[in-house]
Design an enzyme around this catalytic site. Structure first.
Site, short mmCIF file in Angstrom:
data_model
loop_
_atom_site.label_atom_id
_atom_site.label_comp_id
_atom_site.label_asym_id
_atom_site.label_seq_id
_atom_site.Cartn_x
_atom_site.Cartn_y
_atom_site.Cartn_z
N LYS A 173 0.83 -1.21 0.00
CA LYS A 173 0.00 0.00 0.00
C LYS A 173 0.86 1.25 0.00
O LYS A 173 0.60 2.21 -0.75
CB LYS A 173 -0.91 0.01 1.23
CG LYS A 173 -1.78 1.26 1.34
CD LYS A 173 -2.27 1.51 2.74
CE LYS A 173 -1.20 2.08 3.62
NZ LYS A 173 -1.73 2.70 4.87
N ASN A 174 1.90 1.28 0.83
CA ASN A 174 2.71 2.48 0.96
C ASN A 174 3.58 2.74 -0.26
O ASN A 174 4.18 3.82 -0.38
CB ASN A 174 3.57 2.41 2.22
CG ASN A 174 2.76 2.60 3.48
OD1 ASN A 174 1.65 3.12 3.44
ND2 ASN A 174 3.28 2.16 4.61
N CYS A 223 -2.59 13.14 13.44
CA CYS A 223 -3.25 11.85 13.35
C CYS A 223 -3.06 11.16 14.69
O CYS A 223 -2.41 11.68 15.59
CB CYS A 223 -2.67 11.00 12.22
SG CYS A 223 -1.01 10.42 12.51
N ARG A 270 3.17 14.62 12.60
CA ARG A 270 3.59 14.44 11.22
C ARG A 270 3.40 15.71 10.37
O ARG A 270 2.62 15.74 9.42
CB ARG A 270 2.84 13.26 10.58
CG ARG A 270 3.09 11.97 11.32
CD ARG A 270 2.95 10.77 10.44
NE ARG A 270 1.61 10.25 10.42
CZ ARG A 270 1.26 9.11 9.83
NH1 ARG A 270 2.16 8.37 9.23
NH2 ARG A 270 0.02 8.70 9.84
N ASP A 314 6.42 0.72 12.03
CA ASP A 314 5.17 0.06 11.68
C ASP A 314 5.11 -1.39 12.13
O ASP A 314 4.07 -2.04 11.98
CB ASP A 314 4.93 0.14 10.16
CG ASP A 314 4.36 1.48 9.73
OD1 ASP A 314 4.03 2.30 10.61
OD2 ASP A 314 4.24 1.71 8.51
N ARG A 326 -7.51 -0.21 6.23
CA ARG A 326 -6.66 0.69 5.46
C ARG A 326 -5.37 0.03 5.00
O ARG A 326 -4.73 0.51 4.08
CB ARG A 326 -6.30 1.93 6.30
CG ARG A 326 -7.46 2.87 6.58
CD ARG A 326 -6.99 4.10 7.33
NE ARG A 326 -5.77 4.62 6.74
CZ ARG A 326 -4.63 4.81 7.41
NH1 ARG A 326 -4.55 4.52 8.68
NH2 ARG A 326 -3.57 5.29 6.79
#
Length: 429
Positions: A23-24, A118, A123, A313, A405
């Site tokens: 995804k990233n 967030c 960020r 992560d 997500r």
């Protein structure tokens, strides 16, 4: 809101899990389609909410987007380009700010909503804006929006030397894309080095830019004129964080024997080192990785760091593994200031974890207990699923829209190797 109910079991996991596309990597590459006309095709794309959000944003900007996972096609601009990313879309996903660089580089101006904070930290995007100013942009902030304009009322950006005060993944990606259409040569210093940045540079080179040094802290880009970049057809790399999550899922049970298919081992090395130190057996089988656990897990200390360090992560998932380890471990988070929000939920399940600022002191326990817990962010969601796999009884993980997500078909993949996950639609909370 959906919830996932995990029925804990002592039965080890057995079988094979296929890793989806990253995804990233997909999100900035989809934004890079703004740099050219023609039809670009991205393959091996996971079916995720963030992909749909990016597609919606590109459509708002005027692109013709077709999403049929695992393929996304982005076609010619329909009529007049609208170089504006509204708050309603940006608030759903911080990565939406990645349209800022491509828009101002291609069309001379951009109006993009500030993404705000967030759950896991602030960020900010100050490094993005500083770099664009160095390339000749005029930047102003107005009512929650960044308004950027190229030199001389929307002219082509100018190559520049840019130093990032700290490595920033989205900052490096945004300015990489902007520099692909800047006049002359741009040098980026103190860049982030994540594999997803290397993948974006690979795409920009396919399109006709000249990018050298991606994966190091110094990147050189020779830009092209605004009409010189070509569309592309590309299959993205596997998702290293998804792969790492399934490695830990297998390691949670003694006796597990799972093959994680399509994992890029070079991108996982910091995690693999820690798993081996904890007593997990890892064997390479071609492009796959076999995970076996034949003995109790040992406590191992971890400190997160920018790539090629231990990924932030993976911190929450590894912490759960340590919550069942023999001994005490120290988990230190250096990237985000609020990335231990899964810890209070693990307390509800019997975890013995003490927080001291940016450090978690984890004392392994013999038993976790099923409970109703709340997901606060994407990786915290995954960690609670992992805890539920080995907890006594049932664990209800609420607000799994975070999970959706970043993990494609997580219930199907884990159930296929012996877990028991059930999605509950429209659950309370």
């Amino acid at each position: 809101m959906d919830a996932i109910v995990v029925k804990g079991s002592p039965t080890p996991l057995q079988g094979r899990i296929r890793v989806s596309g990253a995804k990233n990597a997909a999100l900035p590459i989809l934004c890079a389609t703004l740099l050219s006309d023609g039809n670009s095709v991205l393959r091996n794309v996971p079916k995720l909410r963030d992909i749909d959000t990016t597609a919606a944003l590109l459509r708002f900007l005027g692109r013709d987007v077709s999403v049929d996972a695992p393929m996304v096609s982005v076609g010619e601009t329909r009529g007049t380009v609208r170089p504006e990313a509204p708050y309603e879309l940006v608030k759903q996903m911080r990565a939406s700010v990645l349209v800022l660089g491509p828009l101002v580089a291609r069309y001379g101006r951009a109006k993009v909503s500030l993404p705000g904070g967030c759950a896991i930290g602030a960020r900010p995007i100050d490094q993005h804006l500083k770099a664009l100013e160095a390339m000749g942009c005029t930047i102003r902030l107005e009512r929650g929006y960044v308004i950027a304009e190229g030199p001389n009322n929307g002219g082509q950006l100018q190559g520049a030397e840019v130093y990032f005060d700290m490595p920033t993944v989205t900052g490096t990606e945004n300015i990489l894309m902007a520099a692909a259409l800047a006049k002359g040569r741009t040098t980026l210093l103190n860049c982030a080095r994540e594999p997803e940045i290397v993948e974006l540079a690979r795409i920009l080179n396919k399109m006709g830019a000249e990018v050298d040094g991606a994966g190091t802290d110094v990147i050189h880009i020779k830009g092209r004129a605004r009409d010189e970049l070509a569309p592309f057809d590309h299959a993205i790399i596997p998702d290293r964080i998804e792969a790492g999550t399934y490695l830990i899922a297998a390691a949670m049970h003694e006796g597990s024997d799972v093959v994680v298919e399509g994992a890029d081992l070079s991108d996982l090395e910091p995690l693999l080192v820690k798993l081996r130190a904890a007593g997990v057996t890892l064997t390479t089988e071609g492009h796959d990785l076999r995970v076996q656990r034949t003995r109790p897990i040992k406590a191992v200390n971890v400190t997160t760091a920018p790539h090629p360090g231990f990924p932030t992560d993976m911190q929450a998932q590894f912490l759960v593994l340590m919550a069942r380890a023999r001994g005490e471990s120290v988990i230190t988070e250096t990237i985000f200031e609020n990335r231990f929000m899964h810890v209070p939920e693990l307390h509800r399940m019997g975890g013995e974890i003490a927080l001291r600022g940016n450090t978690a002191l984890v004392r392994g326990v013999d038993t976790l207990y099923g409970a109703s817990v709340m997901a606060t962010d994407l990786r915290a969601s995954a960690s609670l699923i992992l805890a539920g796999l080995v907890a006594e009884g049932e664990t209800e993980v609420r607000r799994v829209y975070h999970l959706d997500r970043g993990y494609e078909k997580i219930e199907e993949k884990l159930n296929a190797v012996g877990a028991s996950l059930t999605r509950v639609r429209n659950a309370e909370g």
